[in-house]
Every structure is written in C-alpha cells, then in structure tokens.
Scaffold this motif. Structure first.
Motif, short mmCIF file in Angstrom:
data_model
loop_
_atom_site.label_atom_id
_atom_site.label_comp_id
_atom_site.label_asym_id
_atom_site.label_seq_id
_atom_site.Cartn_x
_atom_site.Cartn_y
_atom_site.Cartn_z
N GLN A 13 29.80 44.13 91.92
CA GLN A 13 28.82 43.21 91.33
C GLN A 13 28.88 41.82 91.95
OE1 GLN A 13 29.46 42.48 87.12
NE2 GLN A 13 31.00 40.92 87.56
N GLY A 14 30.05 41.39 92.49
CA GLY A 14 30.19 40.02 92.93
C GLY A 14 30.16 39.08 91.74
N ASP A 15 29.97 37.79 92.00
CA ASP A 15 29.85 36.85 90.89
C ASP A 15 28.49 37.09 90.21
OD1 ASP A 15 29.21 34.40 89.35
OD2 ASP A 15 31.11 33.72 90.18
N PRO A 16 28.48 37.44 88.94
CA PRO A 16 27.21 37.80 88.30
C PRO A 16 26.26 36.63 88.12
CG PRO A 16 28.98 37.73 86.68
CD PRO A 16 29.63 37.57 88.03
N ASP A 94 30.85 30.89 85.74
CA ASP A 94 31.70 30.72 84.56
C ASP A 94 32.98 31.53 84.76
OD1 ASP A 94 32.88 30.67 82.07
OD2 ASP A 94 31.04 31.09 80.96
N PRO A 95 34.17 30.89 84.66
CA PRO A 95 35.42 31.63 84.79
C PRO A 95 35.55 32.78 83.79
CG PRO A 95 35.82 29.26 84.89
CD PRO A 95 34.39 29.44 84.50
N ALA A 96 34.78 32.75 82.71
CA ALA A 96 34.84 33.84 81.73
C ALA A 96 34.40 35.17 82.33
CB ALA A 96 33.98 33.50 80.51
N ASN A 97 33.65 35.12 83.43
CA ASN A 97 33.20 36.35 84.08
C ASN A 97 34.20 36.88 85.11
OD1 ASN A 97 30.59 36.73 82.82
ND2 ASN A 97 29.90 34.92 83.94
N ALA A 98 35.29 36.15 85.34
CA ALA A 98 36.26 36.58 86.35
C ALA A 98 36.82 37.98 86.10
CB ALA A 98 37.40 35.56 86.45
N PRO A 99 37.14 38.35 84.84
CA PRO A 99 37.67 39.71 84.64
C PRO A 99 36.73 40.80 85.11
CG PRO A 99 38.14 38.35 82.72
CD PRO A 99 37.23 37.55 83.60
N SER A 100 35.43 40.63 84.92
CA SER A 100 34.48 41.66 85.37
C SER A 100 34.39 41.68 86.89
CB SER A 100 33.10 41.43 84.75
OG SER A 100 32.50 40.24 85.24
N VAL A 101 34.46 40.51 87.54
CA VAL A 101 34.43 40.45 89.00
C VAL A 101 35.63 41.20 89.57
CG1 VAL A 101 34.54 38.91 91.00
CG2 VAL A 101 33.20 38.25 88.99
N HIS A 128 36.51 29.65 93.91
CA HIS A 128 36.91 28.57 93.01
C HIS A 128 36.76 28.97 91.55
CE1 HIS A 128 32.52 27.84 93.11
NE2 HIS A 128 32.69 27.24 91.94
N VAL A 129 35.79 29.82 91.26
CA VAL A 129 35.61 30.30 89.88
C VAL A 129 36.77 31.20 89.49
CG1 VAL A 129 34.12 31.61 88.32
CG2 VAL A 129 33.11 30.11 90.05
N LEU A 130 37.17 32.08 90.40
CA LEU A 130 38.29 32.98 90.11
C LEU A 130 39.60 32.21 89.99
CD1 LEU A 130 37.51 36.05 92.41
CD2 LEU A 130 36.86 35.66 90.03
N TYR A 131 39.76 31.18 90.83
CA TYR A 131 40.99 30.38 90.76
C TYR A 131 41.15 29.76 89.38
CZ TYR A 131 41.14 30.59 95.90
OH TYR A 131 41.19 31.02 97.20
N GLU A 132 40.04 29.31 88.80
CA GLU A 132 40.09 28.70 87.47
C GLU A 132 40.55 29.70 86.42
OE1 GLU A 132 36.72 26.34 86.22
OE2 GLU A 132 36.16 26.00 88.31
N GLY A 134 42.84 32.01 87.11
CA GLY A 134 44.19 32.44 87.44
C GLY A 134 44.30 33.43 88.58
N PHE A 135 43.23 33.63 89.35
CA PHE A 135 43.27 34.53 90.51
C PHE A 135 44.29 34.01 91.52
CE2 PHE A 135 41.22 36.09 94.54
CZ PHE A 135 41.24 37.45 94.25
N ARG A 136 45.18 34.89 92.01
CA ARG A 136 46.31 34.44 92.82
C ARG A 136 46.11 34.64 94.33
NH1 ARG A 136 48.32 37.97 89.34
NH2 ARG A 136 49.02 39.33 91.02
N HIS A 137 45.06 35.30 94.74
CA HIS A 137 44.91 35.63 96.15
C HIS A 137 44.08 34.55 96.87
CE1 HIS A 137 46.58 39.67 95.49
NE2 HIS A 137 45.94 39.61 94.34
N PRO A 138 44.34 34.33 98.17
CA PRO A 138 43.59 33.31 98.90
C PRO A 138 42.09 33.59 98.94
CG PRO A 138 45.56 33.94 100.12
CD PRO A 138 45.43 34.90 98.99
N GLY A 139 41.71 34.86 98.94
CA GLY A 139 40.29 35.19 99.03
C GLY A 139 40.04 36.66 98.80
#
Length: 336
Positions: A13-16, A94-101, A128-132, A134-139
C-alpha cells in the motif's frame, strides 16, 4: 497480460496518505490497455473503496486470499486485507498509519518467500513518518534486506538500480551527504556492487555477458590525478578486480560524457559513485517510466521511481506510468 498459470504480483500500500493508493487503483483500471500482469494490493479494502469513490471510479474491490488473486483480477481489484484498518486522508501523513505500512511490506515479503506470489512491488513510503512511529531501519530497502535475512544465517547487501529501456544506473553510495561520499567510497564497496550488478544482469535480466561502465568520482575522472586522487586510488583498482572476475568493465569515465545515446549503447549498466550522479541522467531521460529495482535480495522487488507526493495526493493528477512499468518489470524478472 500475464497468463493465469503465472504467479501474481503483490503491491504494497505504501503510505496511504500519498499517491500510492490512487496509482494502484488507476493501474487496475488500465490493466488491459497497458498489458499489466495480475496483481493484488496489500491494504485495507474499505480505504481503497473510499479512495475510488473520491475520484468517481467504479472499481469493484475484492478481498482475497493469495490463491484467489488471478481469478479475481479480471473483474475486480484483488486486495489482501491487512489486520490494521487505515483511516488516512490524502496529503496528510500520520504516524498512526505506520503499523499498516509496515504490515503491508512484511506480509508481501513473507508471501513471496513462501512462493504464493512472484515478486514484491512497493508503493512509496515516507521514512520520516515511520521514524516518528519508532521505525528502526534507515529506509525501505534496508528493511527489505532485514526481512530477507530474518530467521536465516545469510545477510544481504541490497543494491539500488534505476532501470528503463534507455538506461540502467546504479549509485554505489546512496542516501548520504555529498561531503561524506569520498570517505564512504571504497574499492571493496565498488567491487561488491559491481559483482552483484553483473550477477543480476545475467540471472534476472538474461544478459549473458554484462557490460558495466564506471563513472569517475571527480570532474574528468580526476584528470590523471590533478582533480582528485580517488579515481586512480579507489576506482581503478576495483575495475582491475572486476575484470579479473571476467566482467567487462569500462572506466573510470568522465560522468559528463557517459549518458548520451552513443555512449549508452556501449554498456548495459552504469555504476555512478553517488546518488545524484546516477539519478539525474535517468530522471532526465525517462522521468515517467523509470523503475527502482533492488538487486542482491533473494526475491524480486521493484517500485516506481518517485516518492509519496503528498502535495498532489487526492487531486487526480498523479501519473501511474512508473508504477505500471514497475509491475511489468517485476513480472518479467519474477516470471521467467
């Protein structure tokens, strides 16, 4: 279009909140005239239905299991549902969507590695959205490499190739400041990258004897050392090692003369020493059609050569050309 005997592709889906959802929908609408292979989106069916309704598109959405993708594809957009609902608004990350990404990417890799699909095609994410969240990977690519190594003993060195029919380029150093490139660029890194590129050109792209061209780091490839020593001290030894492996390599070449049509006819892939040295020529030559291909992984991964484009998300002006090219190339590489 790919036949029903071929395994389908999985589109994350990417960033929704970006243009990914609408591009996936538009690709399905153009599936016949663009000769697209069967694919499914890993996302939230209700969210995709809302996006389609926003544009007035009549697109049946079919929640499916992977084995149902091919039979559903001609008449509806197959969607492998996520466990996490999506409530994104176009253009409002929105960082709230990070889990679905993250779940979309993890599920795609798992299903491909299980043999349920031929390849992963990834829609753009916003790091940058995923980092907010808590995403730990560079990309994106590093995350895919970590997923590929999960539970095993082998590690992977992913290599980014930007591919089009006119030009294929590989940046040896990627997302680092220009000031850090000279210290990051080593003979070993160039050799490792060149070996992976040559191997994948043979095994994935079917080029029996790949020809590589290596750009110099400095203007005029260092002008015999008068404009920098890296070309002779770092790049030239790498070329010698690669040639010792039996790989046809030219270089180091002045970057300002290696991308015109006659020069491009002499090699199958160009290795550039830093990000913009690679991406400027391909985005000039094939801005709408270029595809990002990750080499060096145990599965095929492609993606469109653009970002989330939050500024135009939801406006109906995003072009699906690069995504459709990514789908076609993934089918070519993953369904020989």
């Amino acid at each position: 279009m790919a036949g029903l005997n071929q395994r389908p592709l999985l589109l994350t889906q990417g960033d929704p909140a970006g243009i990914g959802p609408e591009l996936g929908l538009r690709a399905w609408l153009e599936r016949d005239q663009s000769a697209l292979p069967p694919f499914a989106v890993l996302g939230d069916p209700d969210h995709l239905a809302r996006v389609a309704k926003t544009f007035g598109w009549t697109i049946p959405i079919a929640p499916v299991e992977p084995r149902q993708i091919q039979s559903a594809f001609p008449d509806a957009l197959p969607v492998v549902p996520l466990n996490v609902p999506v409530s994104a608004e176009p253009g409002r990350p929105d960082p709230a969507n990070a889990p679905s990404v993250i779940e979309s990417i993890e599920t795609a890799v798992r299903l491909v590695r299980e043999g349920a699909a031929a390849a992963v095609v990834t829609n753009p994410i916003a790091k940058h959205v995923l980092y907010e969240a808590g995403f730990r990977h560079p990309g994106h690519t590093e995350f895919l490499a970590a997923l590929a190594a999960e539970g095993g003993t082998e590690s992977y060195h992913p290599v980014m190739m930007l591919w089009s029919e006119e030009l294929a380029v590989v940046p040896v150093t990627v997302h680092i400041p220009l000031a850090d490139v000279p210290s990051a660029l080593t003979t070993d890194l160039i050799v490792l990258t060149g070996r992976i590129v040559a191997r994948e050109l043979r095994e994935r792209f079917g080029i029996a004897d790949p020809r590589l061209a290596l750009a110099g780091l400095n203007p005029h490839a260092g002008e015999n050392g008068t404009m920098g020593a890296e070309d002779r001290r770092v790049i030239l030894p790498a070329i010698g090692i690669l040639r010792g492996d039996g790989i046809e390599v030219a270089g180091p070449l002045p970057a300002d003369t290696m991308f015109h049509a006659r020069a491009r006819s002499r090699y199958d892939a160009a290795l550039a020493m830093y990000h913009d040295q690679a991406l400027i020529p391909i985005k000039t030559i094939a801005f709408d059609e270029a595809v990002n291909v990750t080499l060096g992984l145990p599965f095929v991964r492609t993606s469109p050569d653009h970002g989330t484009a939050f500024d135009i998300a939801g406006k109906g002006v995003a072009r699906p050309d690069s995504l459709m090219a990514a789908l076609r190339l993934a089918a070519r590489l993953g369904c020989p």
